[in-house]
Design a protein around this motif. Structure first.
Motif, PDB file in Angstrom:
ATOM      1  N   UNK A  11       0.814  -1.235   0.000  1.00  0.00           N
ATOM      2  CA  UNK A  11       0.000   0.000   0.000  1.00  0.00           C
ATOM      3  C   UNK A  11       0.838   1.271   0.000  1.00  0.00           C
ATOM      4  N   UNK A  12       1.999   1.212   0.644  1.00  0.00           N
ATOM      5  CA  UNK A  12       2.785   2.438   0.734  1.00  0.00           C
ATOM      6  C   UNK A  12       3.304   2.910  -0.619  1.00  0.00           C
ATOM      7  N   UNK A  13       3.285   2.011  -1.602  1.00  0.00           N
ATOM      8  CA  UNK A  13       3.722   2.442  -2.936  1.00  0.00           C
ATOM      9  C   UNK A  13       2.636   3.216  -3.666  1.00  0.00           C
ATOM     10  N   UNK A  14       1.426   3.054  -3.197  1.00  0.00           N
ATOM     11  CA  UNK A  14       0.283   3.806  -3.743  1.00  0.00           C
ATOM     12  C   UNK A  14       0.139   3.659  -5.256  1.00  0.00           C
ATOM     13  N   UNK A  15       0.281   2.434  -5.739  1.00  0.00           N
ATOM     14  CA  UNK A  15       0.124   2.222  -7.179  1.00  0.00           C
ATOM     15  C   UNK A  15      -1.292   2.564  -7.639  1.00  0.00           C
ATOM     16  N   UNK A  16      -2.267   2.282  -6.793  1.00  0.00           N
ATOM     17  CA  UNK A  16      -3.644   2.551  -7.196  1.00  0.00           C
ATOM     18  C   UNK A  16      -3.880   4.051  -7.339  1.00  0.00           C
ATOM     19  N   UNK A  17      -3.355   4.813  -6.377  1.00  0.00           N
ATOM     20  CA  UNK A  17      -3.505   6.268  -6.460  1.00  0.00           C
ATOM     21  C   UNK A  17      -2.821   6.817  -7.714  1.00  0.00           C
TER      22      UNK A  17
END
Length: 430
Positions: free
Chosen positions: A295-301
RNA sequence: GGGUCGGUGCCCGAGUGGCCAAAGGGAGCGGACUGUAAAUCCGCCGGCUUCGCCUACGGAGGUUCGAAUCCUCCUCGGCCCA
């Protein structure tokens, strides 16, 4: 062009169906032959905003699925003001303002749809065409006679306003009839069978269908999508700061637009990917599972930001926003090249300053307020006291004096307020 | 038209002569923690030449040593009666 029989399933999978007329009949109708459908947009400002995206994309989805879509610009309804979803009476727009708004919105409406398709080109109409010449008496006889006040008063949008202390004017009360008439007119003259809108439009849509049944003797379809809200229930379309996220690059820079999606919280991201992008549902699920792993990579964002910025501002602006983001949130600001800074100057709020302030005591506070980074000297002082300002990524104290040696490439100061608010101060050439 | 209640800072909302730049909540801002997330905690949250001064409680006057608070007029809104 063949039509996609799975359209309604896709919309459901995306959570885009809040309410509709008889689902079975609608599914059959959508699967059998192209349907003419419309969504209306009132020119309440000179640009559309994020809240309008779902509607624009709904039309796009319909068109992509082989249907015929009509974008309706509410030149007439915009003069009256829709009470739906509004807690207070709105001020009326004057003609000049309205004309300016319409001319700002038209290109935005057009950008999302294909008007040149040989099979199913989109159509753009303005409801002034069939409304301005309509006399009040004729309207009362031809439209008003078919609708009872009882049913109008029963609509949520009206009732909540009647119960509020501000009340509702007769003008806004009448809005529903105008919109109903639009639908009936389009049904009769344009073969438009279906109206879509946000869930707050349901009452207006149903009134239109009633009018069609009683006045024209026809039967129409209606579909609403859920209003896009945050997990706390507040409406979308605003930044955390309460600023409206406009689709116009002049009113809201592509960089800021991109950033506002990058900052979306995890709990919202899947819904937004489904409802605000054209990505296939399966792709969204794939992105989400990748996101869940780290989640910390925030690929979705990131994906959301890229998809939406590209859709609204195009690939070039998106690349610029990405570069600016990498520069500012990635490595060290001190390493930025002059070119990169020049590019940032286009993406960030920028302020030109005189070199006179360099090396002078007490010049920082007025610089902060004059550049708009803070609203007043008091706020600037406060912010500095709270350790909230950094220049070129170095936190600065209240009595900080800016020296020319501190500037990047001799003339740039990247001022950061907190973590996320950036401005670029550009000093005169030496 | 009559009566009545009300108009407070970005929003909601306390305050009914001095202790009021005005409680409380929300929003917002900064800090800590983090992932440019959420949650949580701490601080700030009218302006200024900032131990003080100025501007502010719908508007204009007035009473008073002193008014957001009392009086008069105006204005806007709710509710009730006609």
């Amino acid at each position: 062009m063949s039509i996609d029989p799975n359209l309604l399933d896709d919309l459901n999978a995306r959570g885009l169906v809040h309410d509709s007329t008889d689902a079975t009949r609608l599914a059959e109708r959508l699967a059998s032959s192209p349907v003419r459908a419309y969504v209306g947009f009132d020119p309440t400002a000179d640009s559309l905003h994020v809240g309008n995206l779902v509607g624009l994309l709904m039309l796009r989805r319909l068109q992509d699925a082989g249907h015929n879509v009509i974008v309706l610009a509410g030149g007439a309804t915009g003069m009256v003001g829709d009470p739906s979803g509004k807690s207070a009476e709105r001020s009326l727009l004057d003609d000049e303002q309205l004309a300016a708004n319409i001319s700002g919105i038209l290109p935005q409406l057009q950008q999302f749809l294909d008007f040149d398709s040989t099979d199913n080109p989109a159509t753009l109409l303005d409801n002034r065409a069939w409304t301005v010449g309509f006399s009040y008496l004729d309207f009362l006889r031809d439209v008003g006679k078919f609708v009872t006040v009882n049913q109008m008063v029963a609509k949520d949008s009206v009732r909540s306003r009647m119960e509020s202390s501000d009340g509702i004017s007769y003008t806004e009360f009448s809005y529903m009839l105008l919109q109903a008439y639009d639908f009936a007119w389009l049904f009769e003259h344009e073969g438009c069978e279906m109206q879509m809108g946000g869930s707050d439009q349901w009452g207006n849509i149903v009134t239109g269908m009633d009018l069609i049944r009683k006045k024209v003797g026809g039967s129409a379809y209606g579909l609403t999508w859920p209003l896009l809200t945050r997990s706390d229930g507040s409406k979308y379309g605003k930044t955390a700061g309460g600023e409206t996220i406009w689709l116009s690059a002049e009113k809201f820079s592509p960089y800021a637009f991109y950033q506002s999606w990058i900052r979306i919280e995890d709990a919202e991201i899947e819904k937004l990917l489904l409802q605000l992008t054209l990505m296939p549902v399966a792709d969204v699920h794939a992105v989400m599972s990748e996101h869940a792993e780290a989640p910390h990579k925030r690929v979705a964002q990131t994906r959301l930001a890229v998809e939406l910025t590209t859709l609204v501002h195009g690939p070039e602006a998106t690349a610029g926003a990405q570069e600016a983001t990498a520069a500012v949130f990635g490595g060290s600001v001190a390493d930025l090249s002059a070119d990169a800074l020049a590019m940032l100057a286009m993406e960030l709020p920028t302020f030109n300053a005189s070199r006179e302030v360099l090396g002078s005591e007490g010049a920082l506070v007025p610089l902060l307020s004059e550049s708009g980074i803070t609203a007043s000297n008091s706020e600037a002082n406060r912010l500095l006291k709270q350790n909230g300002v950094s220049i070129n990524d170095v936190k600065v104290p209240t009595d900080h004096v800016i020296h020319s040696a501190d500037l990047l490439h001799g003339r740039f100061a990247l001022v950061r307020k907190g973590k996320k608010h950036l401005s670029l101060v550009v000093f005169d050439q030496p």
